[in-house]
Each structure stands twice: as C-alpha cells, then as structure tokens.
Design a protein around this motif. Sequence first.
Motif, PDB file in Angstrom:
ATOM      1  N   UNK A  27      -6.644 -36.020 -52.841  1.00 52.24           N
ATOM      2  CA  UNK A  27      -5.278 -35.532 -53.065  1.00 52.24           C
ATOM      3  C   UNK A  27      -4.472 -35.712 -51.786  1.00 52.24           C
ATOM      4  N   UNK A  28      -3.769 -36.848 -51.711  1.00 54.87           N
ATOM      5  CA  UNK A  28      -3.021 -37.201 -50.501  1.00 54.87           C
ATOM      6  C   UNK A  28      -1.571 -37.461 -50.865  1.00 54.87           C
ATOM      7  N   UNK A  29      -0.667 -36.693 -50.264  1.00 55.67           N
ATOM      8  CA  UNK A  29       0.758 -36.978 -50.430  1.00 55.67           C
ATOM      9  C   UNK A  29       1.204 -37.999 -49.395  1.00 55.67           C
ATOM     10  N   UNK A  30       0.860 -37.716 -48.151  1.00 50.11           N
ATOM     11  CA  UNK A  30       1.212 -38.642 -47.081  1.00 50.11           C
ATOM     12  C   UNK A  30       0.236 -38.469 -45.924  1.00 50.11           C
ATOM     13  N   UNK A  31      -0.220 -39.571 -45.388  1.00 56.57           N
ATOM     14  CA  UNK A  31      -1.047 -39.545 -44.174  1.00 56.57           C
ATOM     15  C   UNK A  31      -0.123 -39.720 -42.982  1.00 56.57           C
ATOM     16  N   UNK A  32      -0.133 -38.754 -42.096  1.00 61.72           N
ATOM     17  CA  UNK A  32       0.776 -38.808 -40.956  1.00 61.72           C
ATOM     18  C   UNK A  32       0.143 -39.446 -39.729  1.00 61.72           C
ATOM     19  N   UNK A  33      -1.150 -39.305 -39.613  1.00 61.26           N
ATOM     20  CA  UNK A  33      -1.818 -39.837 -38.433  1.00 61.26           C
ATOM     21  C   UNK A  33      -3.277 -40.081 -38.753  1.00 61.26           C
ATOM     22  N   UNK A  34      -3.819 -41.165 -38.222  1.00 64.41           N
ATOM     23  CA  UNK A  34      -5.243 -41.458 -38.352  1.00 64.41           C
ATOM     24  C   UNK A  34      -5.773 -41.787 -36.959  1.00 64.41           C
ATOM     25  N   UNK A  35      -6.980 -41.370 -36.704  1.00 66.33           N
ATOM     26  CA  UNK A  35      -7.498 -41.585 -35.361  1.00 66.33           C
ATOM     27  C   UNK A  35      -9.002 -41.693 -35.315  1.00 66.33           C
ATOM     28  N   UNK A  70      -5.718 -50.103 -36.055  1.00 62.59           N
ATOM     29  CA  UNK A  70      -4.728 -50.585 -37.018  1.00 62.59           C
ATOM     30  C   UNK A  70      -4.950 -49.847 -38.334  1.00 62.59           C
ATOM     31  N   UNK A  71      -3.985 -49.967 -39.238  1.00 62.37           N
ATOM     32  CA  UNK A  71      -4.122 -49.260 -40.501  1.00 62.37           C
ATOM     33  C   UNK A  71      -3.541 -50.070 -41.649  1.00 62.37           C
ATOM     34  N   UNK A  72      -4.086 -49.818 -42.820  1.00 64.92           N
ATOM     35  CA  UNK A  72      -3.597 -50.398 -44.065  1.00 64.92           C
ATOM     36  C   UNK A  72      -3.124 -49.221 -44.916  1.00 64.92           C
ATOM     37  N   UNK A  75      -4.137 -48.822 -48.568  1.00 65.83           N
ATOM     38  CA  UNK A  75      -5.540 -48.476 -48.816  1.00 65.83           C
ATOM     39  C   UNK A  75      -5.948 -47.166 -48.151  1.00 65.83           C
ATOM     40  N   UNK A  76      -4.996 -46.494 -47.495  1.00 66.87           N
ATOM     41  CA  UNK A  76      -5.320 -45.263 -46.748  1.00 66.87           C
ATOM     42  C   UNK A  76      -6.510 -45.488 -45.822  1.00 66.87           C
ATOM     43  N   UNK A  77      -6.473 -46.607 -45.148  1.00 70.99           N
ATOM     44  CA  UNK A  77      -7.613 -47.026 -44.325  1.00 70.99           C
ATOM     45  C   UNK A  77      -7.159 -47.315 -42.897  1.00 70.99           C
ATOM     46  N   UNK A  78      -7.986 -46.906 -41.955  1.00 69.41           N
ATOM     47  CA  UNK A  78      -7.749 -47.204 -40.552  1.00 69.41           C
ATOM     48  C   UNK A  78      -8.940 -47.988 -40.024  1.00 69.41           C
ATOM     49  N   UNK A  79      -8.663 -48.900 -39.117  1.00 66.19           N
ATOM     50  CA  UNK A  79      -9.698 -49.746 -38.534  1.00 66.19           C
ATOM     51  C   UNK A  79      -9.732 -49.551 -37.024  1.00 66.19           C
ATOM     52  N   UNK A  80     -10.881 -49.812 -36.457  1.00 66.51           N
ATOM     53  CA  UNK A  80     -11.016 -49.844 -35.002  1.00 66.51           C
ATOM     54  C   UNK A  80     -11.773 -51.108 -34.641  1.00 66.51           C
ATOM     55  N   UNK A  81     -11.045 -52.078 -34.116  1.00 63.59           N
ATOM     56  CA  UNK A  81     -11.667 -53.316 -33.635  1.00 63.59           C
ATOM     57  C   UNK A  81     -12.119 -53.080 -32.202  1.00 63.59           C
TER      58      UNK A  81
END
Length: 120
Positions: A27-35, A70-72, A75-81
């Motif tokens: 249940x996600x309305x908005x993702x404000x930050x991913x880390x 980076x983030x998509x 897809x509500x997805x965050x990446x760490x290269x």
Amino acid sequence: QVQVVESGGDLVQPGGSLRLSCRASGTIFRIQRMGWYRQAPGKQREFIAIITNADYTNYTDSVKGRFTISRDNAKNTVYLQMNSLKPEDTAVYFCNVLVRSIGGNRNDYWGQGTQVTVSS
C-alpha cells in the motif's frame, strides 16, 4: 503494509562490481525517499546513499565516485551500482524506503538485507 525486498548481494573479488536492487510493494501512495545502509560485523549500521523523489542524491564519503544510486519510479525500485569494491565494503546491505500514505502520514520501512562479501 509495505514490503521491502533487496537482492543482488554476492561474493566478489576486490576491484569487482555488483548491482543491488530493492523493490517496495504494498500500500504505497508515494515514495519520498529510498536509500541504502550497510552493517559490517561488530559495527553499527551506517548510511551509504539516498535518492529522493526529486532525484536528489547524497553519498557517504567512503563510497563517492565508486557507488551510484538510481531509481525506477514505475517499479518502486532503487538500485545501487557498486564499482571498485574493497574488502571494507563487506557488509549486509539494507534498503530503506520512506513512504507517504494517502492520508499524509510518512513511515520508514526496511528490508531484510543482502550480504555483500568482497574477498579474494
């Protein structure tokens, strides 16, 4: 409720690269930050990098120039290269997601972690 799942951890040689992924669902309305954070054995969990919904990024000094977050949004997805990995990067890497509900509340969610081991 929100679920956060990391993936991509592995054993890699010094100088190698890995890409971690973290997907939030539920249940996600908005993702404000991913880390991303990490915790090495016997140490406290430490901040690695964040990315906001405005694409602002920030990194801890020890990974600047080597790691890229980076983030998509679709897809509500965050990446760490992670490039040029060092043995001191060995840790369990955790994803953190700050979610805003439709009612305006904001809550932090954590994943279970993914193990990164840098060793020859």
